[in-house]
Scaffold this motif. Sequence first.
Motif, PDB file in Angstrom:
ATOM      1  N   THR A   1      -1.902  16.140   5.101  1.00  0.00           N
ATOM      2  CA  THR A   1      -1.996  15.637   5.964  1.00  0.00           C
ATOM      3  C   THR A   1      -1.761  14.097   6.008  1.00  0.00           C
ATOM      4  O   THR A   1      -3.040  13.593   6.247  1.00  0.00           O
TER       5      THR A   1
ATOM      6  N   THR B   1      -1.406  10.710   9.536  1.00  0.00           N
ATOM      7  CA  THR B   1      -1.645  10.124  10.372  1.00  0.00           C
ATOM      8  C   THR B   1      -0.735   8.781  10.333  1.00  0.00           C
ATOM      9  O   THR B   1      -1.726   8.022   9.538  1.00  0.00           O
TER      10      THR B   1
ATOM     11  N   ASN C   1      -3.355   3.322   7.883  1.00  0.00           N
ATOM     12  CA  ASN C   1      -2.493   5.395   7.528  1.00  0.00           C
ATOM     13  C   ASN C   1      -4.516   5.591   6.975  1.00  0.00           C
ATOM     14  O   ASN C   1      -4.941   5.493   6.073  1.00  0.00           O
TER      15      ASN C   1
END
Length: 466
Positions: A342, A344, A362
């Motif tokens: 995952t 972000t 990031n």
Amino acid sequence: NAGTYTNTWTVTDDCGNTSDVFTQIITIEDTTAPTWTTAATALNVTLECSDTQGLANAQAALPIAADLCDTDVSNIIKVSGSFTASSGCGNAGTYTNTWTVTDDCGNTSDVFTQIITIEDTTAPTWTTAATALNVTLECSDTQGLANAQAALPIAADLCDTDVSNIIKVSGSFVPSQCINSGTYTNTWTVTDNCGNVSDIFTQVITIQDTTAPTWTTATDALNVTLQCSDDQGFNAAQNQAPVATDNCGGTLTYTKTSGTLQKGNCGSTGTYTNTWVAKDVCNNTSSIFTQIITIEDNAAPSWITVAGTLNVTLQCSDNIGLTAAQEQAPIANAKCTIVTYTKTSGQFVASQECSNAGTYTNTWIAKDDCGNATDIFTQVITIEDTTAPTWTTEIASLNKTVQCSDAAGLEAAQALFPAATDLCDTDMANIEKTCGQFVASEGCSNAGTYTNTWIVKDACGNTSET
């Protein structure tokens, strides 16, 4: 019965003359002894030593006599003989009784002899019941075996009061189909004083093995909980085996049933259930020993990509580099399952001093199938602007030569302005001009030069060439 008859005679003639007396004496005498009407061996008898009634009857027997003259010959005199044991047997022997009888005239009969023969031809018998000493024991019952081997049958004899001279023949162990079971067959005989041997008394000690092996390894001693990645621990657990013992010894045979993985809730988790049974040499089977190997996954994936390796510093104009940096991603490893990432993506955060410079931050987390998550992996893309603006106006294109009288031309030349561009800053209007003073030439004061210079700074303070 003896005496005389005296007879006398006289004779007288016709004239009356009488003769002398003529005497006849008849003498009666008794010189004949009585005789036995009972046959000579009629009272002889052979009896078993135990036949007390027969002996009493024999001892009470009496021979009968007769006399030619004496009608009463009951004055028989008995001489009772004592028991004379035989040399080989104290319970056997003879009684010799004798009788004589005398008539009234003192004539004595011959001796009448009675021989009572006592014999012992009956063997001792066992008072212990035939199977009373038979016993069935577990092979481990050493005390029971010792007790059984020490047991002894009891015998009795009709005449011998001491029959303790029992002879035992101990049988060796005869195994059956399995070596821990079998039989001991012991036999006894007993002989009485007269050499009569009893029947054989047989004792059968049956040894059986009906007891299964037991586990000496504690019930849950082989149970283990391992991480799914612990191959060495798993192999070690699978190579373990419980140990059993048997009450009678011998080689035990182990049979293992290896269980397959029973899946848990996620990934490679679950359990392996292995079972064993142990058999002894008599095929007695133990209870089932169970080993449970629990496989769990509570270890987070780890980042293979080294922290900081995705960090990059780019010029603000390097769009290709920025795209490439944004497309990079760290790699994690979960030893047992696939990894789900995952990301972000951080927004551009401009620096306080320069809007064209700043950072993109990031972050990623990686999760395995069991929800174990890594620490946050951080990528910092640093955008900097270290490139000065450049002039798009050609270097000498604003240089002008005008007549000293051409005020309009001079004014027009002074009004010229170079154009600049910057890779990142789109507003290059903040050009700074430095106007030079007229510098006359040496030979002519009306001739000379004006030297004007310009610089431009972008938003990050990078200053162009002059």
